[in-house]
Structure formats: structure tokens, C-alpha cells
Design an enzyme around this catalytic site. Structure first.
Site, PDB file in Angstrom:
ATOM      1  CB  SER A 173      10.459 -19.157 -25.750  1.00  0.00           C
ATOM      2  OG  SER A 173      11.677 -18.711 -25.188  1.00  0.00           O
ATOM      3  CE1 TYR A 186       7.750 -15.632 -22.616  1.00  0.00           C
ATOM      4  CE2 TYR A 186       9.913 -16.596 -22.219  1.00  0.00           C
ATOM      5  CZ  TYR A 186       8.962 -16.110 -23.096  1.00  0.00           C
ATOM      6  OH  TYR A 186       9.225 -16.086 -24.440  1.00  0.00           O
TER       7      TYR A 186
END
Length: 305
Positions: A173, A186
Site C-alpha cells: 500500500s 495497518y
């Protein structure tokens, strides 16, 4: 707020309304015909789009997912896209359970053949203030986004090493390179993906097994729409992406297949950012149209609202 005088017509001129998303039917060939490609998290979002693109490219595709209902729905589309119904398999498997992944690997090898490509796409997110974050939530995110990636690669890489042929793509990401309020667990897990890509590329590269990562920016998915306030989508995501829009999931699938393909035969240990330019400049606003320069303001290129 500074706004460029030359582009003051409307947001429409440089934003979402006139953006160029991928056109229906525009196809590229990645040379994956008859190669076996496995995608974890392959029943929705980026994983499903990658599986669909691989099937259309002629690959033999196996998808791993955790829900039978979503699996059945995905298989309908994948079977229609594949050259033959026999070229598609769907297996319910939890990436947190290594034994289910090894069982899936045996089934895929039996039904489709030796695995050449692996896309580790399964992942979960979460939101919490770090001062209140339960250790259980942290461990759960890491169990999928880090432990699940390791277990998935372990289940398939030994065959690749034996054959001295394989390509692995791990989905990270833009949070692999920066942070985001309320997403510490995360973000930490996606930073770990970078370390995994680098180290696995070293460990397995000498066996001609390439390992690379992909770092998508915001992608237009139902999950994102559910989890992100509408005002944040427009005022942060779209505003700070120079291309003025979110990615479509198939726009992430293409670079993934490129990394799997022989066109990337000497690419190993790379993290490819696919974010429309979002992380290219930390001061970007108004899709790059807010230059924030006193000199340009004084020259009449800008006007202040």
C-alpha cells in the site's frame, strides 16, 4: 487558499469528471498463457480484478478466499473469461492457517499444474487511536497482512525453487511508505511488506524466483466507500491525486501482471507505487494545481480566493 488563475474554469477541467479511466475492452497481453497463477484474496477488489485479467490473458487461474458465497460469484465471471472452465479453480482457504494453504497448493498442482505466479493480495485493515488499540487487533492485522503473506508464499515457493522458475507479487500500500491517522496497525503491517519483499527477493532470487511488491493508492472499491467518509474521498483523496480520481481495481491488476510476466524478468526486490502521483509530492493539493508560491502569485499566475 491559492488557486491557479489559468485553471480557474472549474474542478471538472482537472478532476474526476474528465479523467481518463481504462476503456472497456482495451486489452494488453502479458504472455501468461497456460501459466498457472494463484491469487489470494482473489474473490473481490484488486485480487479479483487481477484474477480476471490473468484469465483473459490465457493463464490457468486459482483464487483463494475465505467465503464460499463470494467464491461462487467470482468463479462465474472467471470461468466466463478463461479459455476453458478447466483452467479455473476456487479454493476456500484462510491465509492464517498454513495447513489449508498447503492443501490448496496440492489441489492446484494436481488440477492446473505447476504454479508459476503467485499474488499475495489477501489483507485486512482497521481503525483505532493507537493509545486505545487492543493488542488483539494489532495481532489480527499482522496475522493476515504479514503472517498470512509468509504462509502463502511458503505454500507455493518450494515448487518454484525446485523448478527454478517463478514470480511472486506481494500487495502492499502507499501506507508502506507513510502513515495515516488511526491506522497505525495497518500501516505497520504494510511497512513490513516492504521488508518481506526485499528479503525474500534476496533469499529466493538465486533460485530464479523473483519477488516484488506493489503499493496501490486509493482504489475505487465498495469496501473503501463503506469505510471512508464521502467528504474525505473528495477533499483528501481526489484533491491530492494529480490525476484527480481514484484508481479502478483493474488499473492495479495490470502492473501486477506486468511484474509476473517475462517483461519484468530482471525486476526483483522492487516496490512499484501505483497511486496516480499521490505520493510524488507531499504538498500536492487541487490535483497539483495549487502551487503555493508567492512568486507565482505575484506574477499573476495565481489568485487568492
Amino acid at each position: 487558499v491559492l488557486r491557479p488563475a489559468a485553471t480557474r474554469t472549474s474542478r471538472k477541467a482537472c478532476g474526476k469528471a474528465e479523467s481518463t479511466a481504462p476503456r472497456e475492452g482495451r486489452m494488453l497481453s502479458y504472455g501468461l498463457s497456460d501459466r498457472v497463477v494463484v491469487i489470494s484474496g482473489g474473490t473481490s477488489g484488486i485480487g479479483f480484478s487481477t484474477a480476471l485479467a490473468a484469465a483473459r490473458d490465457g493463464a490457468r487461474v486459482a483464487v483463494l478466499g475465505t467465503g464460499q458465497e463470494k467464491m461462487d460469484a467470482a468463479l462465474v465471471h472467471l470461468t466466463a473469461a478463461a479459455r476453458s472452465p478447466d483452467h479455473v479453480r476456487g479454493i476456500v482457504a484462510d491465509v492464517r492457517k498454513a495447513e489449508t494453504l498447503h492443501a490448496a497448493a496440492d489441489i492446484i498442482a494436481r488440477d492446473l499444474g505447476p504454479v508459476f505466479g503467485l499474488v499475495a493480495c489477501a489483507g485486512i485493515a482497521g481503525a483505532s487511536k493507537p493509545e486505545d488499540l487492543p493488542l488483539e487487533d494489532l495481532n489480527n492485522v499482522f496475522a493476515v497482512n504479514v503472517g498470512g503473506v509468509l504462509s502463502t508464499t511458503q505454500a507455493f515457493v518450494k515448487g518454484m525453487i525446485e523448478r527454478r522458475s517463478g514470480s511472486i507479487v506481494i500487495v502492499g500500500s502507499i501506507n508502506s511508505f507513510g502513515g495515516q491517522p488511526g491506522r497505525m496497525h495497518y500501516t505497520a503491517s504494510k511497512h513490513a511488506v516492504v521488508g518481506m519483499v526485499k528479503n525474500l527477493a534476496i533469499d529466493w532470487g538465486r533460485h530464479n524466483v523473483r519477488v516484488n511488491g506493489i503499493a496501490p493508492g486509493p482504489v475505487e472499491t465498495p469496501m473503501l466507500r463503506r469505510n471512508v467518509p464521502a467528504s474525505f474521498m473528495a477533499n483528501v483523496f481526489e484533491d491530492r491525486i494529480p490525476m484527480g480520481r481514484l484508481a479502478q481495481s483493474e488499473e492495479i491488476a495490470g502492473p501486477i501482471l506486468m511484474l509476473l510476466s517475462d517483461g519484468s524478468s530482471f525486476v526483483n526486490g522492487a516496490m512499484l507505487v501505483v497511486d496516480g502521483g499521490m505520493t510524488a509530492g507531499p504538498f500536492t493539493r487541487r490535483q497539483g494545481g495549487d502551487m503555493g508560491s508567492r512568486r507565482l502569485l505575484d506574477a499573476g499566475i495565481y489568485s487568492e480566493d
